[in-house]
Write a protein that holds these residues in place. Structure first.
Motif, PDB file in Angstrom:
ATOM      1  N   ALA A  96      19.548  30.152  45.517  1.00 25.22           N
ATOM      2  CA  ALA A  96      20.192  28.968  44.947  1.00 25.22           C
ATOM      3  C   ALA A  96      21.665  29.268  44.689  1.00 25.22           C
ATOM      4  O   ALA A  96      22.026  30.370  44.278  1.00 25.22           O
ATOM      5  N   THR A  97      22.505  28.257  44.925  1.00 28.31           N
ATOM      6  CA  THR A  97      23.947  28.430  44.764  1.00 28.31           C
ATOM      7  C   THR A  97      24.299  28.932  43.363  1.00 28.31           C
ATOM      8  O   THR A  97      25.121  29.837  43.203  1.00 28.31           O
ATOM      9  N   MET A  98      23.647  28.342  42.342  1.00 27.85           N
ATOM     10  CA  MET A  98      23.920  28.767  40.959  1.00 27.85           C
ATOM     11  C   MET A  98      23.591  30.253  40.765  1.00 27.85           C
ATOM     12  O   MET A  98      24.342  30.973  40.111  1.00 27.85           O
ATOM     13  N   THR A  99      22.468  30.678  41.309  1.00 29.25           N
ATOM     14  CA  THR A  99      22.053  32.081  41.180  1.00 29.25           C
ATOM     15  C   THR A  99      23.103  32.991  41.799  1.00 29.25           C
ATOM     16  O   THR A  99      23.488  34.014  41.230  1.00 29.25           O
ATOM     17  N   PHE A 100      23.555  32.595  42.971  1.00 27.63           N
ATOM     18  CA  PHE A 100      24.565  33.380  43.674  1.00 27.63           C
ATOM     19  C   PHE A 100      25.871  33.431  42.877  1.00 27.63           C
ATOM     20  O   PHE A 100      26.471  34.495  42.711  1.00 27.63           O
ATOM     21  N   LEU A 101      26.311  32.276  42.382  1.00 26.12           N
ATOM     22  CA  LEU A 101      27.586  32.236  41.648  1.00 26.12           C
ATOM     23  C   LEU A 101      27.544  33.151  40.432  1.00 26.12           C
ATOM     24  O   LEU A 101      28.486  33.897  40.149  1.00 26.12           O
ATOM     25  N   LYS A 102      26.410  33.107  39.733  1.00 26.97           N
ATOM     26  CA  LYS A 102      26.291  33.921  38.523  1.00 26.97           C
ATOM     27  C   LYS A 102      26.286  35.405  38.890  1.00 26.97           C
ATOM     28  O   LYS A 102      26.941  36.221  38.234  1.00 26.97           O
ATOM     29  N   ALA A 103      25.548  35.726  39.964  1.00 28.24           N
ATOM     30  CA  ALA A 103      25.475  37.129  40.394  1.00 28.24           C
ATOM     31  C   ALA A 103      26.873  37.632  40.773  1.00 28.24           C
ATOM     32  O   ALA A 103      27.270  38.742  40.411  1.00 28.24           O
ATOM     33  N   ALA A 104      27.637  36.805  41.491  1.00 27.80           N
ATOM     34  CA  ALA A 104      28.965  37.221  41.944  1.00 27.80           C
ATOM     35  C   ALA A 104      29.912  37.400  40.750  1.00 27.80           C
ATOM     36  O   ALA A 104      30.624  38.395  40.641  1.00 27.80           O
ATOM     37  N   LEU A 140      24.532  22.358  43.771  1.00 23.85           N
ATOM     38  CA  LEU A 140      24.523  23.681  43.127  1.00 23.85           C
ATOM     39  C   LEU A 140      23.109  24.246  43.015  1.00 23.85           C
ATOM     40  O   LEU A 140      22.923  25.445  42.879  1.00 23.85           O
ATOM     41  N   ARG A 141      22.142  23.346  43.070  1.00 23.45           N
ATOM     42  CA  ARG A 141      20.753  23.807  42.983  1.00 23.45           C
ATOM     43  C   ARG A 141      20.202  24.193  44.350  1.00 23.45           C
ATOM     44  O   ARG A 141      19.201  24.859  44.459  1.00 23.45           O
TER      45      ARG A 141
END
Lengths: 250, 449
Positions: A96-104, A140-141
């Protein structure tokens, strides 16, 4: 400040040399454009700065604020402030885009010795940045870039740029595949990020993008070198005359 | 003319002895005893499946089973079993098998929904039910498999589930099979699911070890699904000992205008052979078979499937994802058969593997046997390394290599996990995948291809 000195680069598995002693300086707060025909080495330059592994640096150095980044892996360069907006952003199904953004964001904070973002702060930041770029929450989801249109992918790149707050932004053919409305949204997103301590390297074929993101300097690239440097009027000149004067057909 | 291969390995001779010693005590009506006799005769004629048989080419059971372990007895529930059941974190009707034997005291029998009946396989085998032998035999394409014959001869217990016409079960039925032996044992179990017309249900099979000894597990599950039914099967084989050898047969006969989906995750197991034998018994049905295999060390996972389009207008999809590191081996053998009158069949089969280092191996063998002329069938098989472009993209955003690789691998596996329709279950499967990836990331393992 980004300084590139006598950069000589070939493709790792081939004998093909792409960059032939390239010199370039981008000062803090400067927006520099690089224009040049297909095959002049523009995309290679952006990949080598960002740390892609398919290339071998034969000579030269790339200094970000005085530090040579060539010894760093791509993730360390990102944490040091380099951001590459991809010409063709990759699809990452299942993430998920949100997961990726947070990880980055957290990976970069961790590399800089900062605490992880709290989830409410993260969501607030993402929502605010997404609103400015007209990115719907639904996007984003969804899995990162999967099923996104060309314009959506480019907007997602700018969203990442806004959230990661880099000091050196490289935009690789960001205008490719964009209609005029999408181009304007993306350009406005970039312009909003212009700041004293943030530099941009805008790589493009066409002058069109530079109507929207007005550069401080324009460099002409040909056969793996910067062959001419001027102000924003140089872009207009090139649009009329083409690249033939620089030893290459357009 | 039948060619009789004389039994010669120690394990094969031990199976003969075990069958002779135990057959009087194995459950079943006279008709079932006859079924066992026939199956064992078939096994005796063939012996353990070995690499010269095409369908077992990459998983040589004769070489893997040097010795047949003693048949498991009825195990008592240990603290480890109870702890594991507590930690499972799945809601639904829970049916527990300990070493292949149904354990009602550990099962949530008070939660059996209306329109569902559950009994032990032993009870079902002893009952004079009409047509039971036919149900147990499954699709004809399974008839020749010696691994399944051994299961038929020696199956001791399991669960027998019937779902009434039109029943729509909101929560899944969980069949949790735990190997408990402190010593190495052989476990033979089989479960049956009869889903009547128009019923909808999700059946989850979990196969784990709750003790330290390696096991020889031979399990089977049989589905017979009615017209207009929608059945999802999810299997997870995990937390096994490295030396455990597990054979799991899935037999499904699917009615008309029905949907049957199966998803299987293999992670942290030893040697696992899954074989799916699926038959379209009615027209306009859809069948989906998917799976993810996460392999490291010396692990081995074999998925061999036969999908039999016996009738027209059937749609089948297969998607298997294998991630192989260490010295592990992945195997995919998929065969789609389209019978001469099965016109308008739509078949698509894919197996994708990522090898993480030089020692890992993948055998991919998709096959189509098409005897009808108006069909759309395709297959694709790939073996590759981690996509360097995706990896660079994520690293360029600041993710360190191990974390970036984990996300790329999660995405790769996620494409198959997405087909688990039940959201809770899908998240549960994904958590198992993420746990495997996190363990790898924590060990800072990165691919070296």
């Amino acid at each position: 400040m980004l300084e590139i000195r006598n950069l000589v680069v070939k493709i790792a598995d081939e004998d093909k040399q792409i960059l032939n002693g390239l010199n370039l300086t981008v000062n803090d707060g400067e927006v520099a454009a690089i224009m040049g025909p297909n095959g002049s080495g523009k995309s290679t330059l952006s990949y080598v700065i960002a740390g892609k592994e398919d290339y071998e640096v034969l000579d030269g150095e790339i200094l970000l604020n005085g530090e040579n980044v060539l010894e760093m892996e791509a993730d360390a360069r990102a944490a040091a402030g380099i951001f590459l907006a991809f010409q063709y952003p990759l699809e990452i199904p299942g993430v998920a885009t949100m997961t990726f953004l947070k990880a980055a964001m957290n990976a970069q904070r961790k590399a800089r010795g900062e605490d992880e973002l709290l989830t409410p702060d993260f969501i607030k930041q993402v929502n605010a940045a997404a609103d400015k770029l007209g990115i719907a929450k639904d996007m984003l989801r969804r899995p990162l870039n999967v099923g996104f249109s060309g314009g959506e992918k480019k907007r997602m790149e700018i969203l990442q740029m806004a959230l990661l707050s880099p000091s050196m932004c490289i935009l690789d053919e960001t205008d490719s595949g964009l209609d005029i409305d999408a181009l304007r949204i993306v350009a406005e997103g970039v312009n909003a990020l212009r700041a004293k301590n943030r530099s941009f390297l805008v790589i493009t074929h066409y002058q069109r993008l530079l109507d929207h993101i007005v550069p401080d300097t324009v460099h002409v690239m040909s056969k793996g070198r910067i062959v001419k440097t001027g102000g924003k009027e140089l872009a207009l000149e090139l649009e009329k005359s083409g690249y033939a004067a620089y030893g290459e057909a357009a | 003319m039948a060619i009789v291969t004389p039994l010669k390995t120690a394990a094969e001779q031990q199976f003969v002895q075990q069958y002779a010693d135990s057959k009087a005590a194995l459950p079943g009506s006279p008709a079932m005893r006859e079924l066992r006799e026939q199956a064992f005769a078939g096994f005796e004629a063939r012996g353990l499946p070995h690499r010269r048989l095409e369908s077992w080419r990459y998983t040589d059971l004769r070489a893997l089973l040097r010795e047949a372990r003693p048949l498991a007895g009825a195990g008592a529930a240990t603290a480890a079993v109870k702890a594991r059941l507590e930690a499972l974190g799945l809601e639904g009707l829970r049916l527990v098998l300990i070493d292949g034997v149904f354990a009602p005291e550990l099962s949530s029998l008070d939660a059996i929904p209306e329109g569902v009946s559950v009994q032990s396989l032993a009870e079902a085998l002893a009952s004079p039910r009409e047509g039971l032998a036919r149900v147990l035999s499954g699709p004809s394409v399974a008839a020749d498999d010696a691994g399944l014959m051994l299961n038929t001869a020696l199956m001791r217990d399991g669960v027998f589930i019937e779902i009434a016409e039109g029943r729509n079960l909101e929560q899944p039925i969980l069949i949790v099979s735990l190997a408990l032996g402190e010593e190495e044992r052989a476990v033979f179990h089989r479960s049956v699911v009869l889903a009547a017309q128009g019923s909808r249900a999700t059946i989850v099979e979990v196969s784990e070890a709750a003790a330290d000894a390696a096991q020889q597990i031979n399990g089977a599950i049989v589905f017979e699904t009615g017209d207009e039914s929608e059945i999802q099967h999810v299997r997870i084989v995990t937390r096994q000992q490295a030396a455990t050898v597990e054979v799991q047969s899935l037999l499904a006969t699917v009615g008309a205008q029905a949907k049957f989906d199966s998803f299987a995750l293999v992670a942290n197991a030893g040697t696992v052979r899954q074989q799916h034998f699926i038959r379209f018994a009615g027209e306009h049905s859809e069948i989906g078979l998917r799976g993810v295999n996460l392999l490291g060390g010396a692990q081995h996972s074999d998925v061999t499937l036969v999908v039999d389009h016996e009738v027209p207008h059937g749609t089948s999809r297969e998607l298997f994802k294998t991630i192989a590191g260490g010295q592990s081996t992945g195997v995919f053998q998929g065969k789609v058969i389209v019978r001469p009158h099965a016109q308008k069949t739509d078949g698509g089969m894919k197996s994708n593997a990522l090898l993480l280092n030089d020692g890992a191996t993948m055998y991919n063998k998709p096959e189509l046997e098409i005897f009808a002329d108006d069909v759309v069938c395709g297959h694709g098989a790939t073996v590759a390394q981690i996509d360097g472009e995706q990896l660079f993209y994520l690293m360029a955003r600041g993710l360190p290599r191990p974390q970036a690789e984990a996300l790329v691998l999660q995405a790769f596996a996620g494409e198959a996990v997405e087909f688990v329709a039940d959201e809770n279950l899908r998240n549960w499967v994904m958590r198992e995948v993420e746990a495997w990836l996190q363990a790898r990331e924590a060990a800072s393992e990165v691919s070296t291809v």
